[in-house]
Design an enzyme around this catalytic site. Structure first.
Site, PDB file in Angstrom:
ATOM      1  N   GLY A  45       0.812  -1.216   0.000  1.00 47.48           N
ATOM      2  CA  GLY A  45       0.000   0.000   0.000  1.00 47.48           C
ATOM      3  C   GLY A  45       0.842   1.260   0.000  1.00 47.48           C
ATOM      4  N   CYS A  46       1.894   1.254   0.789  1.00 46.11           N
ATOM      5  CA  CYS A  46       2.751   2.442   0.898  1.00 46.11           C
ATOM      6  C   CYS A  46       3.526   2.678  -0.396  1.00 46.11           C
ATOM      7  CB  CYS A  46       3.703   2.318   2.084  1.00 46.11           C
ATOM      8  SG  CYS A  46       2.803   2.233   3.652  1.00 46.11           S
ATOM      9  N   THR A  47       3.938   1.594  -1.035  1.00 40.80           N
ATOM     10  CA  THR A  47       4.627   1.718  -2.320  1.00 40.80           C
ATOM     11  C   THR A  47       3.668   2.289  -3.357  1.00 40.80           C
ATOM     12  OG1 THR A  47       6.105  -0.110  -1.778  1.00 40.80           O
ATOM     13  CG2 THR A  47       5.865   0.442  -4.116  1.00 40.80           C
TER      14      THR A  47
END
Length: 151
Positions: A45-47
Site C-alpha cells: 500500500g505504501c509503495t
C-alpha cells in the site's frame, strides 16, 4: 483525529533520506506543503501511495508545492526506497514518531499499524485539507484537488 482544517501546523524538523535536516519553518511563507504520513517503506500500500505521488509530482511542483512523505523508517531505508522507486520528493525519518504525534495521526487496524494521513498546507502553514484513510488510493488525488482549490 489529526490536525483540523484551519489549524497552523506545528514546527518540526527531521532528517531526510540524504541525512539533511528538514525544518518546516524553512517553507512556511514560501510554498504550500503536501505532507503524507504512511506506515512503512516497501509495503504494498505504501509503495502504491508513494508511486502515485511520484507519478503526479510535476502537477504538485507546477503549483509550487513541496511533497513530503513521513514514516518511522530510517534515513537509509528511505534512501533505498526512494532510489528503488525513483521517488523525487523528500522522505523524512520520524523514527520516534515525534512528528506523527504532533500532527495527531492515529494508529489504524486495531491500533496495530501507524496511520495513513495526508495534509495539504497553504503557504502560510494553515491546514486546508486533512485525509485519514488506511487505504492507499485516494490520498494523492484528494491532495491535488485541495492544492488546485488554493491556486
Amino acid at each position: 483525529m489529526g490536525l483540523e482544517v484551519g489549524k497552523i501546523i506545528p514546527e518540526f524538523s527531521l532528517k531526510d533520506q540524504h541525512g539533511k535536516t528538514f525544518n518546516s519553518n524553512d517553507y512556511i511563507g514560501k510554498k504550500p506543503l503536501v505532507i503524507f504520513f504512511y506506515p512503512k517503506d516497501y509495503t504494498p500500500g505504501c509503495t502504491k501511495e508513494a508511486c502515485s505521488f511520484r507519478d503526479s509530482y510535476e502537477e504538485f511542483t507546477d503549483r509550487g508545492a513541496e511533497v513530503i512523505g513521513i514514516s518511522a523508517d530510517s534515513e537509509s531505508s528511505h534512501r533505498k526506497f526512494a532510489a528503488t522507486y525513483k521517488l523525487p520528493f523528500i522522505l523524512l525519518a520520524d523514527t520516534k514518531n515525534k512528528v506523527r504525534r504532533l500532527f495527531k495521526v492515529e494508529k489504524a487496524m486495531f491500533n496495530l499499524l501507524p496511520g495513513r494521513e495526508t495534509y495539504v498546507v497553504d503557504k502560510e502553514g494553515r491546514v486546508i485539507m486533512s485525509f485519514n484513510n488506511i487505504g492507499a488510493s485516494g490520498h494523492m488525488k484528494k491532495a491535488l484537488k485541495a492544492l488546485k482549490s488554493i491556486a
